[in-house]
Motif scaffolding. Structure first.
Motif, PDB file in Angstrom:
ATOM      1  N   GLU A 425       0.822  -1.205   0.000  1.00  0.00           N
ATOM      2  CA  GLU A 425       0.000   0.000   0.000  1.00  0.00           C
ATOM      3  C   GLU A 425       0.861   1.262   0.000  1.00  0.00           C
ATOM      4  OE1 GLU A 425      -2.764  -0.252   3.227  1.00  0.00           O
ATOM      5  OE2 GLU A 425      -4.204  -1.447   2.061  1.00  0.00           O
ATOM      6  N   SER A 426       1.899   1.283   0.835  1.00  0.00           N
ATOM      7  CA  SER A 426       2.730   2.488   0.899  1.00  0.00           C
ATOM      8  C   SER A 426       3.519   2.697  -0.392  1.00  0.00           C
ATOM      9  CB  SER A 426       3.691   2.413   2.092  1.00  0.00           C
ATOM     10  OG  SER A 426       4.573   1.315   1.968  1.00  0.00           O
ATOM     11  N   MET A 427       3.802   1.610  -1.126  1.00  0.00           N
ATOM     12  CA  MET A 427       4.563   1.718  -2.362  1.00  0.00           C
ATOM     13  C   MET A 427       3.688   1.514  -3.598  1.00  0.00           C
ATOM     14  SD  MET A 427       8.189  -0.104  -1.337  1.00  0.00           S
ATOM     15  CE  MET A 427       8.994   0.503  -2.823  1.00  0.00           C
ATOM     16  N   GLN A 428       2.373   1.431  -3.382  1.00  0.00           N
ATOM     17  CA  GLN A 428       1.413   1.319  -4.483  1.00  0.00           C
ATOM     18  C   GLN A 428       1.738   0.146  -5.410  1.00  0.00           C
ATOM     19  OE1 GLN A 428       1.112   5.168  -6.370  1.00  0.00           O
ATOM     20  NE2 GLN A 428       0.402   6.169  -4.510  1.00  0.00           N
ATOM     21  N   ALA A 429       1.972  -1.018  -4.789  1.00  0.00           N
ATOM     22  CA  ALA A 429       2.196  -2.244  -5.552  1.00  0.00           C
ATOM     23  C   ALA A 429       0.853  -2.955  -5.684  1.00  0.00           C
ATOM     24  CB  ALA A 429       3.214  -3.130  -4.850  1.00  0.00           C
ATOM     25  N   THR A 430       0.219  -2.798  -6.851  1.00  0.00           N
ATOM     26  CA  THR A 430      -1.118  -3.330  -7.060  1.00  0.00           C
ATOM     27  C   THR A 430      -1.159  -4.256  -8.267  1.00  0.00           C
ATOM     28  OG1 THR A 430      -1.753  -1.452  -8.444  1.00  0.00           O
ATOM     29  CG2 THR A 430      -2.129  -1.243  -6.070  1.00  0.00           C
ATOM     30  N   PHE A 431      -2.265  -4.984  -8.385  1.00  0.00           N
ATOM     31  CA  PHE A 431      -2.525  -5.823  -9.552  1.00  0.00           C
ATOM     32  C   PHE A 431      -3.985  -5.623  -9.948  1.00  0.00           C
ATOM     33  CE2 PHE A 431      -4.044  -8.211  -6.008  1.00  0.00           C
ATOM     34  CZ  PHE A 431      -5.120  -8.952  -6.478  1.00  0.00           C
ATOM     35  N   LEU A 432      -4.323  -6.024 -11.165  1.00  0.00           N
ATOM     36  CA  LEU A 432      -5.701  -5.935 -11.624  1.00  0.00           C
ATOM     37  C   LEU A 432      -6.386  -7.269 -11.433  1.00  0.00           C
ATOM     38  CD1 LEU A 432      -5.240  -3.868 -14.928  1.00  0.00           C
ATOM     39  CD2 LEU A 432      -5.958  -3.037 -12.674  1.00  0.00           C
ATOM     40  N   ASP A 433      -7.532  -7.265 -10.744  1.00  0.00           N
ATOM     41  CA  ASP A 433      -8.258  -8.512 -10.526  1.00  0.00           C
ATOM     42  C   ASP A 433      -9.096  -8.875 -11.749  1.00  0.00           C
ATOM     43  OD1 ASP A 433     -10.518  -6.892 -10.477  1.00  0.00           O
ATOM     44  OD2 ASP A 433     -10.731  -6.961  -8.298  1.00  0.00           O
ATOM     45  N   GLU A 434      -9.962  -9.895 -11.629  1.00  0.00           N
ATOM     46  CA  GLU A 434     -10.759 -10.368 -12.764  1.00  0.00           C
ATOM     47  C   GLU A 434     -11.667  -9.279 -13.332  1.00  0.00           C
ATOM     48  OE1 GLU A 434     -10.470 -11.791  -9.838  1.00  0.00           O
ATOM     49  OE2 GLU A 434     -10.646 -13.986  -9.905  1.00  0.00           O
ATOM     50  N   ASN A 435     -12.025  -8.322 -12.500  1.00  0.00           N
ATOM     51  CA  ASN A 435     -12.898  -7.224 -12.932  1.00  0.00           C
ATOM     52  C   ASN A 435     -12.108  -5.997 -13.353  1.00  0.00           C
ATOM     53  OD1 ASN A 435     -15.275  -8.730 -12.245  1.00  0.00           O
ATOM     54  ND2 ASN A 435     -14.841  -8.252 -10.086  1.00  0.00           N
ATOM     55  N   GLN A 436     -10.791  -6.194 -13.528  1.00  0.00           N
ATOM     56  CA  GLN A 436      -9.895  -5.116 -13.943  1.00  0.00           C
ATOM     57  C   GLN A 436      -9.861  -3.958 -12.945  1.00  0.00           C
ATOM     58  OE1 GLN A 436      -7.821  -5.377 -16.915  1.00  0.00           O
ATOM     59  NE2 GLN A 436      -8.509  -7.434 -16.286  1.00  0.00           N
ATOM     60  N   LYS A 437     -10.068  -4.320 -11.667  1.00  0.00           N
ATOM     61  CA  LYS A 437      -9.970  -3.333 -10.609  1.00  0.00           C
ATOM     62  C   LYS A 437      -8.659  -3.508  -9.858  1.00  0.00           C
ATOM     63  CE  LYS A 437     -14.922  -2.712  -9.798  1.00  0.00           C
ATOM     64  NZ  LYS A 437     -16.012  -2.789  -8.788  1.00  0.00           N
ATOM     65  N   PRO A 438      -7.944  -2.404  -9.559  1.00  0.00           N
ATOM     66  CA  PRO A 438      -6.658  -2.531  -8.857  1.00  0.00           C
ATOM     67  C   PRO A 438      -6.849  -2.918  -7.392  1.00  0.00           C
ATOM     68  CG  PRO A 438      -7.225  -0.222  -9.144  1.00  0.00           C
ATOM     69  CD  PRO A 438      -8.269  -1.006  -9.894  1.00  0.00           C
TER      70      PRO A 438
END
Length: 574
Positions: A425-438
């Motif tokens: 969260e602090s480094m904004q390490a995200t992925f896109l789920d099946e609904n293309q939401k981060p």
């Protein structure tokens, strides 16, 4: 390997600065050489052990599905500033500047770097779960480096980091790593225990430490012999049992001259120390510059657990109150404090055990006086908070209700953490789920002190002659000690024959061809700790025998020459 082509440098006496057994024996056995405070050169004999530790770790990490990479020792300050640890780490984080004046850290750990790697590479849920690991040098600027490799400044660690889409996935990855660690330490041949632990400065939601059991260990390990409960002292829950008895004595202000400690008060009054209550004054400094004062109450024979205290609401950042603050709030000097009649506003936090006490003795907030017969509700308000504040002691009830607690000493050599999203969260390490939401990645962190394993193994396995390595970690599995090899063709021929046969059988063998006297030769290998030794002498050969002795054996065993290799292989495989 022939000893004449290897580097062996043993000492009869350990250097004066070698304080503990493992440090003394590693120096004497020529495994490490001090370069500076907390910094050592790994000599050939010691490096062989390190490489064996690394090999076992790599095999099990690869088997568990982790992927090896290598992150840099020098890391830019910007990454550490993203998580706030550039300031939080304090002086243990060694900071340097390059020629352009840019700030860098000499890494003590790699959460920031691996999170930076993953946030630039992982885009979709299809790419996870994922687990990266590396084996790398670290540096922590310890205030008091000591004990050789046990508390050095430069050391080698294995770090692994898992990345998952949700909490359930992270917990599954955590279990995989926990099981891998169990296999690793089992293969090391060490007696160990995994215990629940506090996450500390690294953050996250849950963790376990792996400790090598040793009477010289710095850490107290709490466990229940009749159940699976185990925790380190910082995390072990102290359970209070029973109910509070009704008041049976009147409150009395009693003279206790020069008795500022519970032990002195109990002796003066002729009572059990368990009937006294001690006060610990803490102060929390708020961001607006104001202060909040806390009075922590523990039974006289119990000790404060500072980690637990820091989890009390309002005490995340606390310090011991100064004498001036104590005089202002309580109206007397330390040693006579108590919950009855304090001058200033104070939050009273009672340990679970204290909350159940009646007719107890506590400070009267007046020098040389204590209250006897003190009772909650009647003589003072019930505590504002009741919390687990103390270290457990032997015989306490196990938190799982399945027995009582015991304590043994251990040396921490591994730690597994459920980090959650503390770094992603602090480094904004995200992925896109099946609904293309981060969504933020769920992380786990898993460390093993590679070089620390050597010290811990020795602290568990030594005698008055030297080191006793488990077979899987020994620099050599077998040493051949020929008697007069340079003078006897028979000895030379049989030694070379057995040496070559051992090599062909895949045994890690060293042939001591240095021509030393038997006593000096044997002393070296007992000090170094090679687990299996075979002596080849002309007298024995004429009788058709070699002489075998395991490092823990008190006597040698005669073995027929024709059966020697099979006998040795059998011993090594046990």
């Amino acid at each position: 390997m022939r000893a004449s082509r290897f580097f062996i440098s043993t000492l009869k006496e350990a250097p004066s600065d070698a304080e503990i057994v493992s440090h003394q024996l590693m120096m004497r056995a020529g495994m490490i050489k001090r370069l500076g405070s907390g910094i050592y050169t790994y000599m050939p004999m010691g490096l062989k052990v390190i490489r064996k530790v690394e090999a076992i770790v790599r095999e099990e990490m690869n088997h568990a599905g982790a992927i090896e990479l290598l992150m840099p020792l020098v890391q830019p300050a910007e990454l550490w500033q993203e998580t706030g640890r550039w300031d939080k780490m304090g002086p243990e984080l060694l900071r340097v500047k390059d020629r352009h004046g840019r700030d860098f850290a000499i890494q003590p750990t790699s959460e920031e770097v691996i999170t930076d790697v993953v946030r630039s590479e992982i885009k979709s849920y299809r790419q996870i779960p994922l687990n990266f690991y590396h084996i790398q040098t670290k540096f922590r600027d310890e205030r008091r480096p000591r004990f050789g490799l046990m508390r050095g400044r430069e050391f080698t660690m294995k770090d692994a980091y898992s990345f998952d889409r949700d909490l359930e996935g992270m917990q599954k990855s955590y279990k995989i790593m926990f099981d891998a660690y169990t296999r690793i330490f089992t293969r090391f041949g060490l007696k160990f225990r995994a215990v629940a632990a506090d996450n500390g400065a690294i953050g996250g939601t849950g963790s376990h430490e792996f400790h090598v059991i040793a009477s010289t260990g710095e850490d107290a390990l709490v466990y229940c012999p009749t159940s699976d409960y185990a925790a380190n002292m910082e995390a072990a829950e102290a359970v209070a049992t029973g109910a509070r008895a009704a008041a049976g004595a009147a409150l009395a202000k009693t003279s206790t001259p020069k008795a500022s400690k519970c032990e002195d008060v109990a002796k003066l009054l002729g009572i059990d120390l368990k009937q006294t209550v001690k006060t610990i004054a803490l102060t929390a400094d708020k961001e607006d510059g104001s202060k909040q004062h806390f009075m922590l109450l523990l039974r006289g024979d119990h000790e404060l657990n500072e980690i637990k205290a820091s989890k009390v609401p309002g005490l995340a950042q606390n310090r011991f109150s100064t004498e001036a603050e104590i005089l202002e709030v309580y109206g007397c000097k330390p040693g006579y404090l108590g919950p009855i009649g304090a001058k200033g506003p104070v939050t009273v936090v009672a340990d679970r055990t204290v909350a159940l006490m009646s007719d107890f003795v506590t400070g009267a907030n007046e020098e040389d006086f204590h209250f006897t017969g003190a009772n909650w509700g009647r003589d003072m308000a019930e505590p504002a908070l009741v919390a687990d504040l103390r270290n457990v002691v032997e015989g306490d009830a196990s938190p799982d209700g399945k027995g009582v607690l015991a304590i043994e000493r251990g040396i921490e050599v591994g730690h597994v953490f459920q980090l959650g999203t503390a770094y992603s969260e602090s480094m904004q390490a995200t992925f896109l789920d099946e609904n293309q939401k981060p969504a933020p990645l769920q992380m786990g962190c898993y460390g093993i002190g590679i070089t620390r394993i050597l010290g811990a193994a020795i602290e568990q396995n030594f005698d008055d002659k030297g080191i006793i390595w488990p077979a899987s970690l020994a620099p050599f599995e077998l040493v051949l000690c020929p008697m007069g090899m340079d003078r006897s063709e028979l000895v030379k021929a049989e030694t070379e024959k057995l040496y070559n046969a051992a090599l062909e059988a895949g045994i890690d063998v060293i042939l001591d061809d240095r021509g030393q006297r038997p006593g000096a030769m044997f002393a070296d290998w007992e000090l170094i700790g090679v687990p299996h030794r075979v002596v080849i002498g002309e007298r024995g050969l004429k009788e058709g025998n070699l002489e075998y002795q395991g490092r823990r054996d008190t006597e040698a065993t005669a073995v027929p020459v024709a059966e020697a290799l099979a006998f040795i292989k059998g011993k090594i495989q046990k």
